[in-house]
Design a protein around this motif. Structure first.
Motif, PDB file in Angstrom:
ATOM      1  N   THR A 129       0.842  -1.190   0.000  1.00  0.00           N
ATOM      2  CA  THR A 129       0.000   0.000   0.000  1.00  0.00           C
ATOM      3  C   THR A 129       0.880   1.243   0.000  1.00  0.00           C
ATOM      4  OG1 THR A 129      -0.138   0.342   2.395  1.00  0.00           O
ATOM      5  CG2 THR A 129      -1.589  -1.329   1.449  1.00  0.00           C
ATOM      6  N   ARG A 130       0.240   2.404  -0.105  1.00  0.00           N
ATOM      7  CA  ARG A 130       0.997   3.655  -0.036  1.00  0.00           C
ATOM      8  C   ARG A 130       1.593   3.859   1.344  1.00  0.00           C
ATOM      9  NH1 ARG A 130       1.791   4.833  -5.334  1.00  0.00           N
ATOM     10  NH2 ARG A 130      -0.169   4.585  -6.499  1.00  0.00           N
ATOM     11  N   ALA A 131       1.030   3.150   2.347  1.00  0.00           N
ATOM     12  CA  ALA A 131       1.487   3.336   3.727  1.00  0.00           C
ATOM     13  C   ALA A 131       2.452   2.259   4.203  1.00  0.00           C
ATOM     14  CB  ALA A 131       0.284   3.376   4.670  1.00  0.00           C
ATOM     15  N   GLY A 132       2.493   1.122   3.528  1.00  0.00           N
ATOM     16  CA  GLY A 132       3.361   0.063   4.017  1.00  0.00           C
ATOM     17  C   GLY A 132       3.126  -1.253   3.302  1.00  0.00           C
ATOM     18  N   VAL A 133       3.642  -2.328   3.898  1.00  0.00           N
ATOM     19  CA  VAL A 133       3.631  -3.655   3.286  1.00  0.00           C
ATOM     20  C   VAL A 133       3.079  -4.661   4.293  1.00  0.00           C
ATOM     21  CG1 VAL A 133       5.063  -5.493   2.301  1.00  0.00           C
ATOM     22  CG2 VAL A 133       5.614  -3.105   1.819  1.00  0.00           C
ATOM     23  N   HIS A 134       2.223  -5.573   3.807  1.00  0.00           N
ATOM     24  CA  HIS A 134       1.739  -6.697   4.606  1.00  0.00           C
ATOM     25  C   HIS A 134       2.205  -7.987   3.931  1.00  0.00           C
ATOM     26  CE1 HIS A 134      -1.004  -4.018   6.802  1.00  0.00           C
ATOM     27  NE2 HIS A 134      -1.309  -3.488   5.624  1.00  0.00           N
ATOM     28  N   THR A 182       4.490  -9.599  11.277  1.00  0.00           N
ATOM     29  CA  THR A 182       4.106  -8.377  11.967  1.00  0.00           C
ATOM     30  C   THR A 182       4.294  -7.164  11.068  1.00  0.00           C
ATOM     31  OG1 THR A 182       4.458  -7.008  13.929  1.00  0.00           O
ATOM     32  CG2 THR A 182       6.403  -8.063  12.979  1.00  0.00           C
ATOM     33  N   THR A 183       3.392  -6.196  11.254  1.00  0.00           N
ATOM     34  CA  THR A 183       3.496  -4.951  10.491  1.00  0.00           C
ATOM     35  C   THR A 183       3.902  -3.799  11.410  1.00  0.00           C
ATOM     36  OG1 THR A 183       1.116  -4.587  10.834  1.00  0.00           O
ATOM     37  CG2 THR A 183       1.792  -5.633   8.775  1.00  0.00           C
ATOM     38  N   ALA A 184       4.567  -4.138  12.512  1.00  0.00           N
ATOM     39  CA  ALA A 184       4.990  -3.106  13.461  1.00  0.00           C
ATOM     40  C   ALA A 184       5.886  -2.081  12.778  1.00  0.00           C
ATOM     41  CB  ALA A 184       5.721  -3.751  14.637  1.00  0.00           C
ATOM     42  N   GLU A 185       5.806  -0.861  13.244  1.00  0.00           N
ATOM     43  CA  GLU A 185       6.594   0.230  12.656  1.00  0.00           C
ATOM     44  C   GLU A 185       8.076  -0.081  12.775  1.00  0.00           C
ATOM     45  OE1 GLU A 185       7.152   5.074  13.130  1.00  0.00           O
ATOM     46  OE2 GLU A 185       5.614   3.992  14.272  1.00  0.00           O
ATOM     47  N   GLY A 186       8.804   0.162  11.701  1.00  0.00           N
ATOM     48  CA  GLY A 186      10.242  -0.039  11.724  1.00  0.00           C
ATOM     49  C   GLY A 186      10.700  -1.396  11.225  1.00  0.00           C
ATOM     50  N   ARG A 232       7.868 -17.718  17.454  1.00  0.00           N
ATOM     51  CA  ARG A 232       8.196 -16.711  16.443  1.00  0.00           C
ATOM     52  C   ARG A 232       7.538 -15.378  16.795  1.00  0.00           C
ATOM     53  NH1 ARG A 232       9.744 -18.515  11.422  1.00  0.00           N
ATOM     54  NH2 ARG A 232       9.970 -16.272  11.097  1.00  0.00           N
ATOM     55  N   PRO A 233       8.220 -14.514  17.567  1.00  0.00           N
ATOM     56  CA  PRO A 233       7.642 -13.214  17.932  1.00  0.00           C
ATOM     57  C   PRO A 233       7.424 -12.294  16.744  1.00  0.00           C
ATOM     58  CG  PRO A 233       9.947 -13.363  18.619  1.00  0.00           C
ATOM     59  CD  PRO A 233       9.541 -14.731  18.193  1.00  0.00           C
ATOM     60  N   ASP A 234       8.008 -12.621  15.592  1.00  0.00           N
ATOM     61  CA  ASP A 234       7.820 -11.800  14.398  1.00  0.00           C
ATOM     62  C   ASP A 234       6.499 -12.089  13.697  1.00  0.00           C
ATOM     63  OD1 ASP A 234       9.068 -14.363  13.879  1.00  0.00           O
ATOM     64  OD2 ASP A 234       9.252 -13.754  11.783  1.00  0.00           O
ATOM     65  N   LEU A 235       5.729 -13.059  14.198  1.00  0.00           N
ATOM     66  CA  LEU A 235       4.459 -13.410  13.574  1.00  0.00           C
ATOM     67  C   LEU A 235       3.301 -12.892  14.425  1.00  0.00           C
ATOM     68  CD1 LEU A 235       5.154 -17.069  12.395  1.00  0.00           C
ATOM     69  CD2 LEU A 235       5.536 -14.913  11.173  1.00  0.00           C
ATOM     70  N   ALA A 236       2.247 -12.414  13.738  1.00  0.00           N
ATOM     71  CA  ALA A 236       1.100 -11.833  14.434  1.00  0.00           C
ATOM     72  C   ALA A 236      -0.045 -12.822  14.579  1.00  0.00           C
ATOM     73  CB  ALA A 236       0.609 -10.600  13.685  1.00  0.00           C
ATOM     74  N   GLU A 237      -0.241 -13.675  13.584  1.00  0.00           N
ATOM     75  CA  GLU A 237      -1.343 -14.626  13.637  1.00  0.00           C
ATOM     76  C   GLU A 237      -1.106 -15.727  12.616  1.00  0.00           C
ATOM     77  OE1 GLU A 237      -5.195 -13.310  11.955  1.00  0.00           O
ATOM     78  OE2 GLU A 237      -4.145 -11.488  11.330  1.00  0.00           O
ATOM     79  N   VAL A 238      -1.844 -16.828  12.807  1.00  0.00           N
ATOM     80  CA  VAL A 238      -1.791 -17.943  11.867  1.00  0.00           C
ATOM     81  C   VAL A 238      -3.211 -18.444  11.655  1.00  0.00           C
ATOM     82  CG1 VAL A 238      -1.251 -19.547  13.751  1.00  0.00           C
ATOM     83  CG2 VAL A 238      -0.820 -20.240  11.387  1.00  0.00           C
ATOM     84  N   ARG A 239      -3.536 -18.782  10.430  1.00  0.00           N
ATOM     85  CA  ARG A 239      -4.853 -19.309  10.089  1.00  0.00           C
ATOM     86  C   ARG A 239      -4.707 -20.686   9.445  1.00  0.00           C
ATOM     87  NH1 ARG A 239      -8.528 -14.242   7.776  1.00  0.00           N
ATOM     88  NH2 ARG A 239      -8.170 -12.846   9.537  1.00  0.00           N
ATOM     89  N   ARG A 283      -1.930 -13.553  18.175  1.00  0.00           N
ATOM     90  CA  ARG A 283      -1.223 -13.005  19.323  1.00  0.00           C
ATOM     91  C   ARG A 283      -2.051 -11.870  19.923  1.00  0.00           C
ATOM     92  NH1 ARG A 283       3.902 -13.723  20.287  1.00  0.00           N
ATOM     93  NH2 ARG A 283       4.335 -14.351  18.144  1.00  0.00           N
ATOM     94  N   ALA A 284      -2.194 -11.875  21.259  1.00  0.00           N
ATOM     95  CA  ALA A 284      -3.066 -10.899  21.919  1.00  0.00           C
ATOM     96  C   ALA A 284      -2.674  -9.467  21.604  1.00  0.00           C
ATOM     97  CB  ALA A 284      -3.066 -11.138  23.425  1.00  0.00           C
ATOM     98  N   ASP A 285      -1.368  -9.222  21.479  1.00  0.00           N
ATOM     99  CA  ASP A 285      -0.899  -7.860  21.235  1.00  0.00           C
ATOM    100  C   ASP A 285      -0.522  -7.632  19.773  1.00  0.00           C
ATOM    101  OD1 ASP A 285       1.263  -9.553  21.181  1.00  0.00           O
ATOM    102  OD2 ASP A 285       2.571  -8.285  22.419  1.00  0.00           O
TER     103      ASP A 285
END
Length: 300
Positions: A129-134, A182-186, A232-239, A283-285
């Protein structure tokens, strides 16, 4: 009543991109199935037929092939990020470019000879996207089986229930799993070793499947998702999407062979109908998914 144009996207589906690396006498092969799509302000194309802001799907296809050479395919995630960025750059009216890639594996027979490997397919869905990458990585057609350490009993019953409870059964599925990075900033996407990340995630899922006593396929999926997120703390969720590949014990009692018993040794492998178990472990957070999952086929 005035009709209103709703959500829309367009692109080129399933371009079969094969990249051979010939830098040395020992060649490498990357065999991809690439689909691209663009989303944004394309109302004029639909309402008045004005195509001035539409990058043709044929151009999207050509870019997919060109970027296999220009950028290369060190990993399908890295390739998809680069391709999505280029398509977004080339289409001012677009606010999102999504690239979906499946990679088919080949085993080496020699320096320039290969045999196609069956089974699991590495997948990636990248939304730029114009704002970032997923980035969503994953696997499909991962056929796994436990021949014991699985039960299914204590389930709800009514007048139509005929399924017998099982203390010891085969548990098998053809798994689809996708995990969102994760799409965390940075986040430095360029610094990610995508191939190592995929191999590690797949290893965690397989080890957990093999090492979990299962009271239901649902419990196994949750255990697999939990293990992946904890490791893997770099992952946000799994389906997961997991069709239950049923194996029914063959009844030898009607056979004309005296004393023939079946002590959990011979089964009928039934392909349909099948139970379909789907679940998400988050992940809860975890940072919000945003539009990362849009246009991902099926539940996951």
């Amino acid at each position: 009543m005035t009709p209103i144009l709703g959500a829309n996207q367009y692109g080129k589906a399933e371009s079969r991109v094969v990249r051979i690396v010939r830098d040395t006498a020992r060649h490498e092969i990357r065999d991809l199935n690439v689909s691209t799509s663009l989303r944004g302000d394309f109302a004029a194309a639909h309402i008045t037929g004005d195509q001035s802001q539409v990058l043709p799907t044929d151009t999207q296809k050509n870019t997919a092939f060109a970027y296999a050479k220009i950028h290369g395919v060190d990993s399908i995630e890295d390739y998809a990020i680069a391709l999505g960025g280029r398509l977004l750059e080339a289409t001012p009216a677009a606010d999102q470019a999504q690239v979906r890639v499946e990679e088919y594996a080949w085993d080496r027979l020699g320096d320039h000879s290969f045999v196609r490997r069956g089974g699991a397919v590495h997948t990636a869905v990248v939304t730029v996207t114009r704002a970032g990458v997923h980035v969503i990585s994953g696997v499909r057609d991962l056929v796994v089986l436990n021949s014991t350490d699985s039960e299914f009993k204590g389930f709800l019953k009514d007048e139509f229930t005929t399924l017998a409870e099982a203390d010891d059964r085969i548990l098998a599925t053809s798994l689809v799993a996708r995990w969102r990075h994760t799409t965390a900033e940075g986040v430095d996407w360029a610094g990610v070793d995508w191939n190592a990340s995929y191999a590690d995630a797949l290893d965690i899922l397989l080890r957990t499947f093999a090492g979990t006593y299962s009271r239901a396929l649902q419990e196994t999926l949750y255990a697999m998702g939990t293990a992946l997120l904890e490791s893997r703390p770099d992952l946000a969720e799994v389906r997961f999407s997991a069709p239950n590949k049923h194996h029914f014990l063959v009844d030898f009692s009607g056979f004309g062979v005296g004393g023939l018993t079946n002590d959990g040794e011979v089964f009928i492998a039934a392909d349909r109908p099948y139970g379909l178990i789907e679940a998400e472990v988050t992940r809860a957070d975890a940072p919000p998914a945003g539009d990362a999952w849009l246009a991902v086929p099926g539940f996951c």
